[in-house]
Structures are given as C-alpha cells and as structure tokens.
Design an enzyme around this catalytic site. Structure first.
Site, PDB file in Angstrom:
ATOM      1  N   SER A 117     -24.646 -21.179  15.089  1.00 52.71           N
ATOM      2  CA  SER A 117     -23.491 -21.365  14.534  1.00 52.71           C
ATOM      3  C   SER A 117     -21.991 -22.095  14.772  1.00 52.71           C
ATOM      4  O   SER A 117     -22.744 -22.569  16.150  1.00 52.71           O
ATOM      5  CB  SER A 117     -23.274 -20.000  14.674  1.00 52.71           C
ATOM      6  OG  SER A 117     -22.710 -19.636  15.851  1.00 52.71           O
ATOM      7  N   LYS A 118     -20.821 -21.641  13.898  1.00 52.75           N
ATOM      8  CA  LYS A 118     -20.096 -22.323  14.386  1.00 52.75           C
ATOM      9  C   LYS A 118     -19.566 -21.992  15.919  1.00 52.75           C
ATOM     10  O   LYS A 118     -18.955 -23.679  16.763  1.00 52.75           O
ATOM     11  CB  LYS A 118     -18.994 -22.613  13.753  1.00 52.75           C
ATOM     12  CG  LYS A 118     -19.493 -22.799  12.008  1.00 52.75           C
ATOM     13  CD  LYS A 118     -18.825 -22.860  10.220  1.00 52.75           C
ATOM     14  CE  LYS A 118     -19.329 -23.930   9.619  1.00 52.75           C
ATOM     15  NZ  LYS A 118     -17.663 -23.681   8.244  1.00 52.75           N
ATOM     16  N   ARG A 119     -19.967 -21.634  16.269  1.00 51.41           N
ATOM     17  CA  ARG A 119     -18.899 -20.897  17.135  1.00 51.41           C
ATOM     18  C   ARG A 119     -19.763 -21.496  18.985  1.00 51.41           C
ATOM     19  O   ARG A 119     -19.551 -21.078  19.805  1.00 51.41           O
ATOM     20  CB  ARG A 119     -18.541 -19.442  17.915  1.00 51.41           C
ATOM     21  CG  ARG A 119     -17.214 -18.692  17.237  1.00 51.41           C
ATOM     22  CD  ARG A 119     -17.006 -17.787  16.550  1.00 51.41           C
ATOM     23  NE  ARG A 119     -18.313 -17.407  15.438  1.00 51.41           N
ATOM     24  CZ  ARG A 119     -18.044 -16.219  15.338  1.00 51.41           C
ATOM     25  NH1 ARG A 119     -18.365 -14.903  16.073  1.00 51.41           N
ATOM     26  NH2 ARG A 119     -19.488 -15.993  14.163  1.00 51.41           N
ATOM     27  N   ASP A 120     -21.036 -21.869  18.394  1.00 55.20           N
ATOM     28  CA  ASP A 120     -21.606 -21.767  19.988  1.00 55.20           C
ATOM     29  C   ASP A 120     -21.439 -22.653  20.176  1.00 55.20           C
ATOM     30  O   ASP A 120     -21.302 -23.479  21.977  1.00 55.20           O
ATOM     31  CB  ASP A 120     -22.996 -21.838  19.425  1.00 55.20           C
ATOM     32  CG  ASP A 120     -24.385 -20.921  18.504  1.00 55.20           C
ATOM     33  OD1 ASP A 120     -23.402 -19.640  19.377  1.00 55.20           O
ATOM     34  OD2 ASP A 120     -24.233 -20.868  17.910  1.00 55.20           O
TER      35      ASP A 120
END
Length: 500
Positions: A259-262
């Site tokens: 995901s984008k936050r990883d």
RNA sequence: GGUCCAUUCGUCUAGUGGUUAGGACGUCAGGUUUUCAUCCUGGUAACAGGGGUUCGAUUCCCCUAUGGACUACCA
C-alpha cells in the site's frame, strides 16, 4: 490489430503496482505491434487530486513507457479523459434501461446504509439484487406513474444494472483460465451515479468498446467484477475484449498487498517519482534508481521468460514477454533485489556518465574537480556501490583529509615504532616520481624489503593516516590520485595527531 | 460472513507423471584483496497438509489449512 490501455484514476501518485500494470500492457502491445493507450478515469469527482494526471504521465515517461494515444498524444478515439465526455455516458445507461437490463433507483445513500445496518444486526449481508429490489424504491418496483413523476420531478436517482437471477456466467481469463460465477451472488451495481457521472463499470466498458480495445490487462482486484463486465457487453450487444488479470504486489514483510504507506514505513519507495503534494512520498527516481533497473525489477515481479536471464533491456523484455507466462499468484516485493538490479545497471554505465552525475554532487559540496579525475575515481569505486549517490560515502576521504581516526584501528595498528616508520616512508614517497600507483607501490615495497620491515604494519598505518579508517580502494591508487603533496600532508597530520 | 483467486528455498522464480527439484537475491563459510567492499568457490534452504487416481506423484482430482482480492452512488 491489438489495442490495449492503461486506465488509472488520478487520485494520487501512481503506485509501483500501477506502473507494472502499465508496463505489461505496454510490452504486450509492442510485442504484437499494437497500440498502447493512456486513458484517465476521473469519474469520481470527490477523489480527484490535483497534479495526479501530470504525475502519471511523467512517471510513464521516466520509465520509458511510450504512450501511443492519450491526452498529450491525441488520437482518433478521444477524448482520453472520461470527465471530458461525461454527457455521453448517460445515453448508454439509458440504452440499457430501454432494453430492460437496467433501471432507475431512487434509494438514497442513507436509505441503503440503514438497510445494511439492519441486515448486519441480524447477522446478514444486504445486497441490492433480485431478491430485494422489488421492495425498494426503483423503477422496477414502483408503479410507472410514480417513478416517472420522480424522474420528472428531479429526484435524485442512479441507474443500476439488473442482474439476472441464477445464471451461471462463464468467462475466460488469459492468465487464470476458465471461471464460472453464478449471477445470484452478484448485486445490482450502480452504472450511473446521481451526480451525473458513470461508475467505473459503465465507463470503462463503454470506452473500451469505443476505443476498440482488444485486450484488457488490469489488476486482480477487478476479477470479482468481471462477470458484471461480461454481462454488460452482452447487454449492449458488443463483442467483449479479452481479459487478463494481473497478480498483486505484496508487502515485503507481513501480509497483504503493498500500500501507499508501506514505503515510508519500510524504508523504500513505492512510487516511481517523488510526490510533492500532501504527505511527502519518495520515489525511485529520487532514490537514485535508473529507470531501466526499476523497470527490469518490476517486469520480473510476476513474470519471467522461463530462462535464467535476469537483466533485460526494454527491447529484450518486449521480445521475451508473453501474457501467458504471467503468474497467477501475488509477488512479494524485495527491496534488496531492487538494489542489486540497480547495481547491475550502474556497472553497465560508462565511467564518464557516472562521473558527470557525481560532479554535480561534488560541485554542490564545493569541490571543483576535473572530470577526468572524477572518472578515475569512479573507476576505482563504482563496483562498491549500488547507486551513484552512494559514491560520496565511498570517496569522501579523497576530498577531505581525515580529521579523526578510527580509534579501533588506531588501537590495533598504531604501534610504538609506527611514527618512525611513517617518517621514513614519508621520505621514500617524497622521492618517488612519477607519483603513480605502480611507481609508488614499487618504491615502497622495495624500501620495505630492503629494510626488512613488516608490510602489514606499514600499509595499515599508511591507510590510517590517509583514510582515517580501515576502508577504501587499493592504497597506492588513493595516494596517487591524491598526489604527492596531499599525501605528505596527511602523513604529517597523522604523525602529529595520532598517538599523543 | 459470502463470492472468487492463489499456494515450489526467507524472497523472486524454473521445472517434470519417474530430476541429485535448477537459477537469482539474501544469508553463512572459505579463497583473493596485507584494509573494507567487490569478486571467485562452496554451503544452507522449498514442492502447505490430508486423501485419492497411478506401478509411480511436487506435477492430475477432491478436501482442509493458509494467504489474497472483492463484497461503495471508489476505481
């Protein structure tokens, strides 16, 4: 004629999973002499993000993925941005209503939310489908005068697809093979929203038909709605394109899809480029990756040609690519291997090219060095780094004399007789000309042999005063690059500062 | 919960009804480099489990487990 499209939604920066989807579409098209189209699917006005569209185009450009038809490139099937033709979609939705395969629904989001909650209380799941649609507020359940009055009165409505009851829907996926789903497990999806925009389901189907798309290659998250899409083509009476659903990219550790936050959390980028808006997000480009390395790494995540070759140029990827060899299961992204790929590509670059890049960094640090000299330096250390930006960390001591000396090395290598040894060595070097790696090495070794000194003691001490630590290339390469004057200075400095 | 998809070393993967199950990244050891890194050599490590089918299954089928996606007037 093969025509494929990459159809992202401009809701933020493009994630590497999206880049891979674009890449596979591009490779597929190029391999078969087809056309690669970029279509912007911005039918959700609430999620539109300023700058995302530009970001997507810039990302593809950086990756070397060339768009044949799109917003910038133009083409005979435009517009290529869905919001630019929002009015067109309504008539297609109405067409389906006319055929009896869709209907008007007046239920408000609040009504539906309440339904869901009351179902959930009973341990049930509410789905808008054949079993309940007759008791809800829509043109199938209401008397004709009533729903027509609502329509005429300007009531908000959506158009929903009328999902057939208990029909086995068969379809084929290029990657997954044959799949059967019973229509009773599906709900009456909204095709046209009350804000006048189509949903993805309607819009992509209409556009793929209009744009004469032959193959839809997209992420696995779309597999569950493929039956609906197949039915849509049937209702319209259009030929359906072929479908291929790509496996997902998974997190390097733990579970779930990337995901984008990883990225920030795990210390590696999940975006091709730096995203300057909102939360800062770093990109592969800014981290020093070469686009070829990035693409190579991504291509092999979920596909491989069946040979042991791992390094591929875009042309080689194009030749080798086949959609049938794309995997079914998701792949976990490995940042370590990504670095290795970049290292391979860095090794392939010329010293001159790397040196020019490094020169910029050196200038920024205030060092004006001749390109030729930087090239020599690059040749000495390029195989030690994965990124050009790591060059400084490997070569800092070439530019700055050490101002502190690794205490561990001092303890181990600075013996009682070291100062005397170095003083003598200083004299040897002073009389060596030219001050080349070969010449200095010959002179020093001859002196050591002549005096019967211990080679290790001399070399390690010399390295300590020159580098300040136990690291770096061949010592004679270092002092030669430094030149006689600097070398002598560093010896003197070491003699006066170490062992006091 | 329901529907669908998937499952070979830690990771990316090759592969076959009979193989010493191959490669790469990582890791470990040795060698080279009188440093460190590179490099070279070698090692470690996998067919999720259980039933079938079969002379023989990692490979074909079923079940279970696990993982994942979807289940919005988001895409």
């Amino acid at each position: 004629m093969v025509r494929v499209r990459f159809a992202p939604s401009p809701t933020g920066p493009l994630h590497i999973g999206g880049v891979r989807t674009a890449l596979y579409n591009y490779l597929f098209a190029r391999k078969l002499g087809g056309t690669f189209i970029l279509r912007i699917e911005d039918t959700d006005q609430t999620r539109f993000v300023e700058g995302a569209e530009e970001y997507i185009m810039e990302s593809l450009e950086w990756c070397g993925i060339k768009v044949d038809e799109g917003i910038r490139e133009g083409g005979p099937f435009g517009p290529y941005r869905q919001s630019d033709k929002k009015e067109d979609y309504r008539q297609y939705a109405e067409m389906l209503v006319g055929k009896g395969d869709a209907y008007y629904a007046f239920d408000t989001p609040e009504d539906l939310e309440q339904m869901r909650m009351s179902y959930e209380k009973r341990g049930d799941t509410f789905i808008y489908s054949g079993s309940v649609r007759d008791s809800l507020s829509n043109s199938l359940a209401l008397p004709e005068e009533e729903w027509k009055a609502k329509l005429a009165g300007g009531d908000h409505y959506v158009i929903r697809y009328r999902m057939p009851v208990n029909e086995d829907i068969h379809f084929d996926d290029l990657i997954r093979g044959h799949i059967v789903v019973n229509s009773s497990t599906l709900d009456d999806k909204v095709l046209f929203k009350s804000d006048g925009m189509p949903t993805y389901h309607l819009a992509h189907c209409v556009d793929d038909h209009i744009m004469e798309i032959t193959h839809v290659i997209r992420g696995e998250e779309w597999l569950p709605s493929l039956p609906l899409h197949k039915l849509l083509y049937r209702s319209f009476g259009w030929a359906s394109p072929e479908f291929a659903h790509l496996p997902l990219l998974l997190k390097p550790d733990g579970k779930g899809k990337l995901s984008k936050r990883d990225g920030d959390k795990l210390g590696f980028p999940v975006f091709p480029l730096y995203w300057p808006y909102g939360e800062t997000a770093k990109g592969y480009r800014e981290d020093g990756y070469y686009p070829e390395a990035f693409i190579n790494m991504l291509a092999l995540l979920g596909w491989n040609p069946g040979t042991e070759q791992e390094i591929f140029s875009m042309d080689e990827l194009t030749d080798a690519f086949s959609i049938e060899r794309v995997h079914k299961s998701g792949s976990r992204f490995d940042p370590e291997k990504a670095k290795w790929f970049n290292h391979q590509y860095l090794l392939k670059r010329s010293n001159e090219e790397i040196a020019m890049q490094f020169r910029e960094e050196l200038r920024a640090k205030g060092f004006q060095i001749d390109l030729q000299e930087i090239e020599e330096l690059v040749a000495l250390v390029k195989e030690r780094v994965s990124f050009a930006k790591d060059l400084w960390a490997e070569t800092d001591f070439f530019f700055v004399a050490p101002d502190k000396y690794d205490p561990e090395v001092v303890r181990k290598r600075w013996k009682e007789d070291t100062p005397a040894l170095l003083a003598e060595l200083r004299g040897v070097l002073e009389n060596t000309d030219p001050f080349s790696p070969a010449e200095t090495e010959t002179a020093v070794k001859a002196w050591i042999t002549e005096k019967g000194y211990n080679t290790g003691n001399v070399m390690n001490a010399l390295r300590l005063v020159i580098v300040g630590a136990s690291r770096g290339p061949h010592i004679f390469d270092i002092i030669s690059w430094l030149g006689k004057e600097s070398t002598i200075e560093r010896i003197d400095k070491g003699l006066s500062e170490i062992g006091k």
